[in-house]
Scaffold this motif. Structure first.
Motif, PDB file in Angstrom:
ATOM      1  N   ARG A   5     112.904 -11.027  17.954  1.00 17.75           N
ATOM      2  CA  ARG A   5     112.604 -10.595  19.609  1.00 17.75           C
ATOM      3  C   ARG A   5     111.608 -11.233  19.711  1.00 17.75           C
ATOM      4  O   ARG A   5     110.523 -11.246  19.100  1.00 17.75           O
ATOM      5  N   THR A  41     109.092 -12.078  23.281  1.00 18.45           N
ATOM      6  CA  THR A  41     108.427 -11.988  24.710  1.00 18.45           C
ATOM      7  C   THR A  41     107.684 -13.099  25.162  1.00 18.45           C
ATOM      8  O   THR A  41     106.881 -13.585  24.115  1.00 18.45           O
ATOM      9  N   GLU A  86     108.367  -7.453  35.019  1.00 19.63           N
ATOM     10  CA  GLU A  86     108.751  -7.802  33.825  1.00 19.63           C
ATOM     11  C   GLU A  86     110.326  -8.435  34.103  1.00 19.63           C
ATOM     12  O   GLU A  86     111.108  -7.757  34.769  1.00 19.63           O
ATOM     13  N   ASP A 138     113.814  -9.883  32.275  1.00 17.96           N
ATOM     14  CA  ASP A 138     114.733 -10.170  30.847  1.00 17.96           C
ATOM     15  C   ASP A 138     115.873 -10.942  31.270  1.00 17.96           C
ATOM     16  O   ASP A 138     116.719 -10.489  31.983  1.00 17.96           O
ATOM     17  N   ASP A 139     116.017 -12.042  30.502  1.00 21.86           N
ATOM     18  CA  ASP A 139     117.067 -12.804  30.881  1.00 21.86           C
ATOM     19  C   ASP A 139     118.241 -12.998  29.966  1.00 21.86           C
ATOM     20  O   ASP A 139     119.082 -13.773  29.872  1.00 21.86           O
ATOM     21  N   THR A 172     112.177 -11.885  27.219  1.00 22.51           N
ATOM     22  CA  THR A 172     111.480 -11.026  28.162  1.00 22.51           C
ATOM     23  C   THR A 172     110.253 -11.721  28.680  1.00 22.51           C
ATOM     24  O   THR A 172     109.596 -12.241  27.721  1.00 22.51           O
ATOM     25  N   TYR A 173     110.102 -11.531  29.845  1.00 18.28           N
ATOM     26  CA  TYR A 173     108.927 -12.360  30.394  1.00 18.28           C
ATOM     27  C   TYR A 173     108.010 -11.325  31.047  1.00 18.28           C
ATOM     28  O   TYR A 173     108.366 -10.598  31.991  1.00 18.28           O
ATOM     29  N   ILE A 174     106.711 -11.145  30.589  1.00 16.95           N
ATOM     30  CA  ILE A 174     105.640 -10.416  31.257  1.00 16.95           C
ATOM     31  C   ILE A 174     104.443 -11.075  31.572  1.00 16.95           C
ATOM     32  O   ILE A 174     103.842 -11.724  30.823  1.00 16.95           O
ATOM     33  N   ARG A 212     108.436  -1.103  21.028  1.00 19.78           N
ATOM     34  CA  ARG A 212     108.679  -2.526  20.980  1.00 19.78           C
ATOM     35  C   ARG A 212     107.383  -2.904  20.582  1.00 19.78           C
ATOM     36  O   ARG A 212     106.776  -4.003  21.239  1.00 19.78           O
TER      37      ARG A 212
END
Length: 478
Positions: A35, A37, A56, A58-59, A63-65, A109
């Motif tokens: 997983r 990020t 944030e 999620d595509d 996950t982009y933060i 997570r």
């Protein structure tokens, strides 16, 4: 089923850092039980996701933060004052990154491993304080890593004492000989008020941290065959894991980059479709260098006199203040096209492109190599001079020589283009070498290639070393 490992890839918010970091994140996310990020500064995140500038995202794959970097809007924050921006990113980013890691744990997570690029040693420090492991992802050549290592471990005084002799040969343990002019600029900065001092400090922090560990693991965006002796020579100090050239297999067909510049509205791909095979000169000096009047005049005349079609990238923010580029109208008269930005991998993969006039940034160097496009090397700063030297050694490029004014003139550019694209013995051999390295590069990052195997083994080892139950938020907060 094995518990998935959660990798958090964090990078400095600059174009040359974003692309290799994002490519690695996507490659990791495609592996079993991983997983991922992806985190970069707020400035770059806003440009990547204008509809979710602070949130944030999620595509489905990543996950982009974003982390705080003190920027506002979509202005290229580090253009005006790089030194202060580096410090600002360090101060604000480290505070916010701590919150990000704690929040992910609280949401069930928890991060297994932080992978950080150069300039972000503070991310490793934050992770360590929370009991989370980290690994450096070196986004430059392994040879450059070797130079920095030796500089910070015993050779600093020697290098600084000879730095004003650019043509003087230098040889460091296990590395091929080169000249002092090939050294990265930031190594030679001693004045804290200088533009590059923030970069120097960031690198010093990275290598201080590496020296505190016994043979630390470092992911490297290169491949075994490309820098075999250099990788071997550094094995005494670090375990270098080659995972490059890091770029998704579909990069030539789909938009896989994190561009912080808007694509030009001109249909440059249709224009390329109208050109003969291997006839076009593609010119781009990357995301940092600013064009001045003398640059424009020299390149413009050199391209015109070469009598070859050309595609020239000149960023809107890439010209000195007050410089109006008249080349666009002139280009059309000479079967040329000037664009503000383009998808470089798609352009280099096009059959019409026969030469890449490049600043020799490591991303561009690898993209040219993977595409099999020979180059005219015109390095500007940072690691680019050494990259140009290596391209010469690989036989894939001609390095343009600067005149007394420190610039590459029209006659020199035309001469280099004639060599690379002409029918002489040298041109034929350069094109043959470019094709040869293209095959080696593509083999390396294929599933069965050395870099593909290395990345899978790295992930499998991380998963095997995971505790049966990850740290809870309560344990992290202790």
């Amino acid at each position: 089923m094995e518990q998935p490992a959660h990798f958090l890839v964090i990078t400095f918010p600059a174009q040359g850092h974003l692309n290799p970091a994002l490519h690695l994140a996507k490659c990791l996310a495609c592996l079993p039980n991983a997983r991922v990020t992806f985190s970069t500064g707020a400035f770059a995140h806003r440009v990547m996701f204008p509809s979710s500038p602070e949130a944030e995202v999620d595509d489905g794959l990543l996950t982009y933060i974003p982390f705080a970097d003190g920027s506002s809007g979509k202005t290229n924050a580090h253009d005006k004052d790089l030194r202060n921006f580096v410090e600002q990113v360090r101060r604000l980013g480290s505070q916010h990154f701590d919150s990000i890691l704690r929040d992910l744990a609280a949401r069930g997570r928890p991060v297994t491993l932080v992978i950080h690029t150069i300039m972000l040693q503070w991310a490793s420090d934050v992770a360590r304080d929370l009991g989370i492991s980290s690994t450096l992802y070196w986004i430059q050549a392994a040879t450059v890593l070797g130079i920095y290592h030796h500089f910070f471990n015993g050779h600093k005084a020697y290098i600084l004492s000879h730095a004003k002799n650019p043509s003087l040969p230098i040889s460091l343990p296990g590395l091929p000989p080169f000249q002092f002019r090939d050294l990265p600029d930031s190594l030679l900065v001693t004045d804290p008020t200088e533009f590059l001092f923030g970069i120097f400090e960031a690198f010093r922090e990275v290598f201080n941290a590496l020296s505190r560990s016994h043979r630390p693991k470092v992911l490297v965006n290169s491949f075994d065959e490309l820098e075999a002796s250099e990788l071997s020579s550094m094995g005494e100090y670090m375990e270098l894991i080659t995972v490059g050239p890091v770029m998704p297999e579909d990069a030539e067909k789909t938009d896989t980059t994190a561009d912080i510049f808007e694509q030009d509205e001109k249909d440059y791909m249709d224009w390329l479709n109208s050109q003969a095979e291997r006839s076009v000169v593609y010119v781009s000096f990357g995301s940092v260098h600013k064009m001045v009047k003398e640059d424009v005049e020299g390149i413009s005349r050199g391209l015109r006199e070469s009598k070859r079609p050309y595609l020239w990238v000149v960023r809107k923010d890439g010209k000195e203040e007050g410089l109006e580029l008249e080349e666009e109208d002139e280009a059309e008269k000479n079967n040329g096209l000037v664009v503000a930005w383009c998808s470089q991998l798609k352009v280099l993969a096009h059959s019409a492109v026969g030469c890449f006039v490049t600043h020799c940034g490591w991303n561009s160097t690898l993209e040219g190599l993977v595409s099999g496009v020979p180059a005219v090397a015109i390095p500007k700063w940072s690691d680019q001079h050494l990259n140009a030297r290596m391209m010469e050694r690989w036989g894939t490029a001609v390095r343009a020589e600067e005149g007394e004014d420190g610039r590459v003139g029209a006659d020199e550019l035309r001469r280099c283009l004639d060599v690379v694209m002409g029918q002489g013995v040298n041109g034929v051999e350069i094109r043959r070498k470019a094709e040869w390295w293209k095959k080696r590069a593509r083999e390396a990052f294929s599933d069965d290639g050395s870099s593909g195997r290395n990345l899978r083994s790295f992930v499998e080892e991380v998963i095997c070393r995971m505790p049966s139950s990850p740290l809870s938020i309560e344990e992290i907060n202790q």
